[in-house]
Design an enzyme around this catalytic site. Structure first.
Site, mmCIF file in Angstrom:
data_model
loop_
_atom_site.group_PDB
_atom_site.id
_atom_site.type_symbol
_atom_site.label_atom_id
_atom_site.label_comp_id
_atom_site.label_asym_id
_atom_site.label_seq_id
_atom_site.Cartn_x
_atom_site.Cartn_y
_atom_site.Cartn_z
ATOM 1 N N SER A 1 1.929 67.682 21.467
ATOM 2 C CA SER A 1 2.180 68.997 22.076
ATOM 3 C C SER A 1 2.580 68.942 23.544
ATOM 4 O O SER A 1 3.047 69.949 24.071
ATOM 5 C CB SER A 1 0.927 69.866 21.972
ATOM 6 O OG SER A 1 1.033 70.691 20.844
ATOM 7 N N LYS A 7 5.935 70.080 24.296
ATOM 8 C CA LYS A 7 6.264 71.515 24.401
ATOM 9 C C LYS A 7 6.635 71.890 25.827
ATOM 10 O O LYS A 7 7.385 72.843 26.051
ATOM 11 C CB LYS A 7 5.074 72.362 23.923
ATOM 12 C CG LYS A 7 4.798 72.220 22.416
ATOM 13 C CD LYS A 7 3.474 72.863 22.010
ATOM 14 C CE LYS A 7 3.209 72.693 20.514
ATOM 15 N NZ LYS A 7 1.859 73.110 20.108
ATOM 16 N N TYR A 62 11.669 69.646 16.046
ATOM 17 C CA TYR A 62 10.285 69.791 16.546
ATOM 18 C C TYR A 62 9.463 68.522 16.307
ATOM 19 O O TYR A 62 8.777 68.019 17.204
ATOM 20 C CB TYR A 62 9.632 71.007 15.873
ATOM 21 C CG TYR A 62 8.167 71.166 16.210
ATOM 22 C CD1 TYR A 62 7.763 71.530 17.484
ATOM 23 C CD2 TYR A 62 7.177 70.933 15.251
ATOM 24 C CE1 TYR A 62 6.414 71.657 17.805
ATOM 25 C CE2 TYR A 62 5.832 71.066 15.556
ATOM 26 C CZ TYR A 62 5.452 71.424 16.836
ATOM 27 O OH TYR A 62 4.126 71.536 17.151
ATOM 28 N N TYR A 101 -5.030 75.017 24.392
ATOM 29 C CA TYR A 101 -5.336 75.691 23.134
ATOM 30 C C TYR A 101 -6.334 76.821 23.386
ATOM 31 O O TYR A 101 -6.296 77.475 24.419
ATOM 32 C CB TYR A 101 -5.875 74.710 22.076
ATOM 33 C CG TYR A 101 -5.011 73.489 21.868
ATOM 34 C CD1 TYR A 101 -3.689 73.622 21.438
ATOM 35 C CD2 TYR A 101 -5.492 72.209 22.087
ATOM 36 C CE1 TYR A 101 -2.892 72.507 21.228
ATOM 37 C CE2 TYR A 101 -4.694 71.094 21.873
ATOM 38 C CZ TYR A 101 -3.400 71.253 21.445
ATOM 39 O OH TYR A 101 -2.625 70.161 21.250
ATOM 40 N N VAL A 156 -2.365 66.591 20.358
ATOM 41 C CA VAL A 156 -3.306 66.029 19.392
ATOM 42 C C VAL A 156 -3.240 64.499 19.299
ATOM 43 O O VAL A 156 -4.058 63.882 18.624
ATOM 44 C CB VAL A 156 -3.153 66.667 17.980
ATOM 45 C CG1 VAL A 156 -3.552 68.140 17.996
ATOM 46 C CG2 VAL A 156 -1.763 66.463 17.422
HETATM 47 N N1 GLU Z 1 2.923 67.979 16.093
HETATM 48 C C1 GLU Z 1 1.684 68.672 16.172
HETATM 49 C C2 GLU Z 1 1.646 69.821 15.194
HETATM 50 O O1 GLU Z 1 2.611 70.493 15.055
HETATM 51 C C3 GLU Z 1 1.495 69.138 17.552
HETATM 52 C C4 GLU Z 1 0.189 69.810 17.738
HETATM 53 C C5 GLU Z 1 -0.465 69.514 19.016
HETATM 54 O O2 GLU Z 1 -0.341 68.450 19.618
HETATM 55 O O3 GLU Z 1 -1.153 70.439 19.445
HETATM 56 O O4 GLU Z 1 0.685 70.077 14.546
#
Ligand code: GLU
Length: 310
Positions: A68, A71, A193, A245, A263
């Protein structure tokens, strides 16, 4: 200057050692099976400053799955490409829901709460897929340029693993498409993604590549303008309210820095006008944040008095 570096290194080393018993307190993410293979006791921390210092200890030069944290890069690219119209398709509010929740998206008619929950990042991926002829390459070039390192790559095993276990992300994307908020074809968007999530980078590379967010949009090392000061402010604001989060409030309360976790166990924290802290430790708490990573960032932020709310 030299003494400062040695002093910082000693502080980081002491903090890392203090975490010795905490690696068992979290759980390595395995809902993406390839992530579950990572050793839980790997850990590193790196601090990069806008005046060009980089100090790290532990496994800070070892690449890991940025997940993430990607992002943040995607958001900056989409802001640069789309300008203010991006904010008609994604909001800037904390979600109060798990990162991959689907419930809120139905209520809110396919408009994600913010760009750093999965729905929002999928929306950003749609912008990139629709506005770049080769969005995956554009993403990789962007992070390679920021990190000044051409070897940064996509971990194919993580990509494949996520692709074959990505039904929830697919559901989020199809739901948004049903509301008319997605332009691209979903498989293409998901491929983008999962590619950006599967990029592997070290703490050192991440800390250095995000320095522009601590420096009003300008990369202090190359002097390149990466985004406007206004957009750097906006990204930091979103990271402050939503980057950790559904634990973002607690992180602001106890640490006080714009931050983003992934994650894969990575965590970046922006210290405006100072630099970037990046930590990596795979075991996660129930919110999806690295247990040891949060302790390390909290520790160094307190020792150096880095909170933005002081
Ligand atoms: N690739 C992970 C997902 O889409 C990213 C989630 C994350 O790192 O929060 O679940």
């Amino acid at each position: 200057m030299k003494n400062n570096i040695v002093d910082l290194q000693n502080k980081l080393q002491a903090l890392l050692l203090s975490q010795h018993d905490n690696f068992t307190q979290g759980k390595v993410a395995d809902y993406i099976p390839a992530l579950g293979n990572v050793k839980p006791e790997l850990a590193g921390i790196c601090v990069a400053t806008i005046d060009g210092k980089t100090v790290g200890v532990g496994d800070y030069q070892r690449p890991f799955s940025i997940q993430s944290i990607s992002k943040v890069f995607g958001l900056v690219m989409a802001m640069n490409r789309l300008g203010d119209s991006l904010w008609q398709r994604v909001k800037m509010e904390p979600s109060g829901q798990p990162f991959n929740s689907i419930i809120q998206l139905e209520w809110e008619k396919g408009i994600p709460r913010n760009p750093v929950i999965n729905a929002g990042a999928l929306l950003v991926s749609d912008v990139l897929t629709s506005h770049f002829s080769a969005s995956k390459l554009a993403f990789l070039s962007f992070v390679r340029k920021l990190a000044n390192n051409e070897t940064i790559h996509v971990d194919k095993q993580v990509y494949q693993s996520e692709l074959s276990h990505g039904n929830r992300n697919a559901a989020l994307a199809y739901l948004m498409k049903s509301f008319g908020n997605i332009e691209a074809e979903i498989p293409e968007l998901l491929s983008h993604y999962f590619t950006q999530c599967a990029v592997a980078m070290s703490c050192q590379q991440l800390a250095q590549s995000l320095l522009f967010l601590a420096n009003k949009g300008v990369d202090p090392l190359s002097k390149n303008i990466i985004c406007s000061p206004k957009d750097a402010h906006r990204v930091n604001a979103i990271l402050s309210t939503s980057g950790m989060y559904d634990q973002s409030g607690e992180f602001a309360f106890s640490v006080g820095l714009p931050a983003k976790s992934g994650v894969g166990g990575g965590l970046i924290a922006i210290v405006p006008n100072y630099g970037v802290i990046c930590t990596w430790s795979p075991p996660l708490n129930s919110f999806g944040n690295s247990v040891v990573g949060m302790n390390l960032v909290a520790g160094i932020a307190e020792e150096l008095g880095l909170s933005i709310y002081h």
